[in-house]
Design a protein around this motif. Sequence first.
Motif, PDB file in Angstrom:
ATOM      1  N   GLY A  15      28.711  -6.424   6.785  1.00  0.00           N
ATOM      2  CA  GLY A  15      27.460  -6.251   6.034  1.00  0.00           C
ATOM      3  C   GLY A  15      27.662  -5.341   4.827  1.00  0.00           C
ATOM      4  O   GLY A  15      26.704  -4.768   4.313  1.00  0.00           O
ATOM      5  N   LYS A  16      28.920  -5.231   4.376  1.00  0.00           N
ATOM      6  CA  LYS A  16      29.204  -4.348   3.234  1.00  0.00           C
ATOM      7  C   LYS A  16      28.407  -4.774   1.998  1.00  0.00           C
ATOM      8  O   LYS A  16      27.805  -3.950   1.338  1.00  0.00           O
ATOM      9  N   ASN A 150      31.602  -4.316  15.645  1.00  0.00           N
ATOM     10  CA  ASN A 150      32.461  -5.122  16.505  1.00  0.00           C
ATOM     11  C   ASN A 150      32.445  -6.592  16.096  1.00  0.00           C
ATOM     12  O   ASN A 150      31.507  -7.065  15.449  1.00  0.00           O
ATOM     13  N   LEU A 151      33.526  -7.302  16.464  1.00  0.00           N
ATOM     14  CA  LEU A 151      33.773  -8.653  15.958  1.00  0.00           C
ATOM     15  C   LEU A 151      32.640  -9.629  16.265  1.00  0.00           C
ATOM     16  O   LEU A 151      32.207 -10.399  15.407  1.00  0.00           O
ATOM     17  N   GLU A 152      32.149  -9.599  17.486  1.00  0.00           N
ATOM     18  CA  GLU A 152      31.083 -10.513  17.897  1.00  0.00           C
ATOM     19  C   GLU A 152      29.802 -10.288  17.067  1.00  0.00           C
ATOM     20  O   GLU A 152      29.179 -11.247  16.593  1.00  0.00           O
ATOM     21  N   VAL A 153      29.461  -9.036  16.868  1.00  0.00           N
ATOM     22  CA  VAL A 153      28.266  -8.713  16.068  1.00  0.00           C
ATOM     23  C   VAL A 153      28.449  -9.236  14.646  1.00  0.00           C
ATOM     24  O   VAL A 153      27.557  -9.851  14.058  1.00  0.00           O
ATOM     25  N   ARG A 154      29.638  -9.033  14.111  1.00  0.00           N
ATOM     26  CA  ARG A 154      29.911  -9.489  12.742  1.00  0.00           C
ATOM     27  C   ARG A 154      29.797 -11.002  12.640  1.00  0.00           C
ATOM     28  O   ARG A 154      29.229 -11.534  11.692  1.00  0.00           O
ATOM     29  N   ALA A 155      30.346 -11.704  13.648  1.00  0.00           N
ATOM     30  CA  ALA A 155      30.337 -13.168  13.609  1.00  0.00           C
ATOM     31  C   ALA A 155      28.908 -13.703  13.686  1.00  0.00           C
ATOM     32  O   ALA A 155      28.544 -14.634  12.956  1.00  0.00           O
ATOM     33  N   ARG A 157      26.191 -12.194  12.747  1.00  0.00           N
ATOM     34  CA  ARG A 157      25.521 -11.916  11.466  1.00  0.00           C
ATOM     35  C   ARG A 157      25.949 -12.935  10.405  1.00  0.00           C
ATOM     36  O   ARG A 157      25.128 -13.442   9.648  1.00  0.00           O
ATOM     37  N   ARG A 158      27.246 -13.221  10.358  1.00  0.00           N
ATOM     38  CA  ARG A 158      27.755 -14.159   9.349  1.00  0.00           C
ATOM     39  C   ARG A 158      27.200 -15.564   9.590  1.00  0.00           C
ATOM     40  O   ARG A 158      26.832 -16.275   8.651  1.00  0.00           O
ATOM     41  N   ILE A 202      31.130   4.554   9.086  1.00  0.00           N
ATOM     42  CA  ILE A 202      29.837   4.172   9.662  1.00  0.00           C
ATOM     43  C   ILE A 202      30.031   2.913  10.498  1.00  0.00           C
ATOM     44  O   ILE A 202      30.402   1.854   9.972  1.00  0.00           O
ATOM     45  N   ASP A 203      29.802   3.034  11.807  1.00  0.00           N
ATOM     46  CA  ASP A 203      29.869   1.871  12.705  1.00  0.00           C
ATOM     47  C   ASP A 203      28.472   1.260  12.742  1.00  0.00           C
ATOM     48  O   ASP A 203      27.518   1.891  13.204  1.00  0.00           O
ATOM     49  N   THR A 204      28.344   0.024  12.240  1.00  0.00           N
ATOM     50  CA  THR A 204      27.009  -0.574  12.105  1.00  0.00           C
ATOM     51  C   THR A 204      26.645  -1.487  13.276  1.00  0.00           C
ATOM     52  O   THR A 204      25.608  -2.138  13.232  1.00  0.00           O
ATOM     53  N   SER A 205      27.497  -1.516  14.338  1.00  0.00           N
ATOM     54  CA  SER A 205      27.234  -2.435  15.455  1.00  0.00           C
ATOM     55  C   SER A 205      25.817  -2.283  15.998  1.00  0.00           C
ATOM     56  O   SER A 205      25.169  -3.272  16.322  1.00  0.00           O
ATOM     57  N   ASN A 206      25.375  -1.045  16.114  1.00  0.00           N
ATOM     58  CA  ASN A 206      24.047  -0.823  16.708  1.00  0.00           C
ATOM     59  C   ASN A 206      23.045  -0.250  15.715  1.00  0.00           C
ATOM     60  O   ASN A 206      22.049   0.344  16.106  1.00  0.00           O
ATOM     61  N   LEU A 207      23.319  -0.432  14.448  1.00  0.00           N
ATOM     62  CA  LEU A 207      22.386   0.112  13.453  1.00  0.00           C
ATOM     63  C   LEU A 207      21.547  -1.006  12.855  1.00  0.00           C
ATOM     64  O   LEU A 207      22.035  -2.128  12.674  1.00  0.00           O
TER      65      LEU A 207
END
Length: 228
Positions: A15-16, A150-155, A157-158, A202-207
């Motif tokens: 989410g950069k 984390n990878l799953e969260v990123r995927a 979102r994408r 900043i870890d955005t997994s839970n933000l």
Amino acid sequence: MNKIVIAIDGYSGCGKSSTAKAVAKKLGYTYIDSGAMYRSATLHFLDHSVDIHNPQEVNAHLDQLNIRFKINPDTGYQETYLNDRNVEQDIRNMRVSNYVSEVSTIKAVREALVAQQQELGKEKGVVMDGRDIGTVVFPKAELKVFMTANLEVRALRRQKELEEKGQIVVLEDIIKNLADRDQTDSNRKESPLMKAEDAVEIDTSNLKFEEQVDKIVQVAQEVLGKIK
Ligand code: DC
């Protein structure tokens, strides 16, 4: 008023870009998407069937690249232009996504694009996101942020992002693409993706999106407060 350079680096799909865009808007800064520049070079090479293992061919085509960003007055969003053609949609498709990391390993490509990025940021008042912004492009940036998730969260979102653009892609393909790109981006010889020593992580997994934006704006204001 003093202006600073904000460098935001991190893994693919954290989410950069959307975060950097929102931070820039809140501060009245210019947002520069360095990934869009690597994607545009990749699209150009694909469209012209450039053999990326042939340095002369690569250099000849690098000289033909004119990458610009313009605001679309109807949406208010910035769009990418390659040699005066709007490529904002084309550079986001899977064909480009699957090839861009390999193109980004080429030294000549990086040198050409880093020089353009430094030129775009020389007046400061910019938020630039990418993989090597805090380490190579602006090693003296007043604020460096390293984003993870984390990878799953990123995927997920994408996938949602692509869906909103009308592209349906199965989750496994996205996970594979992100994992492959993490691997290539972190292990390449030329400017690998890494956290700058002085970057704020900043870890955005839970933000929530607003939380990560506010966090960066808050740190930016602290930095600005100190240099006034
Ligand atoms: O941020 P993005 O996913 O749009 O970037 C696409 C690719 O470009 C990424 O896999 C690695 C490369 N890239 C890079 O090597 N250096 C940058 N500063 C930005 C992107």
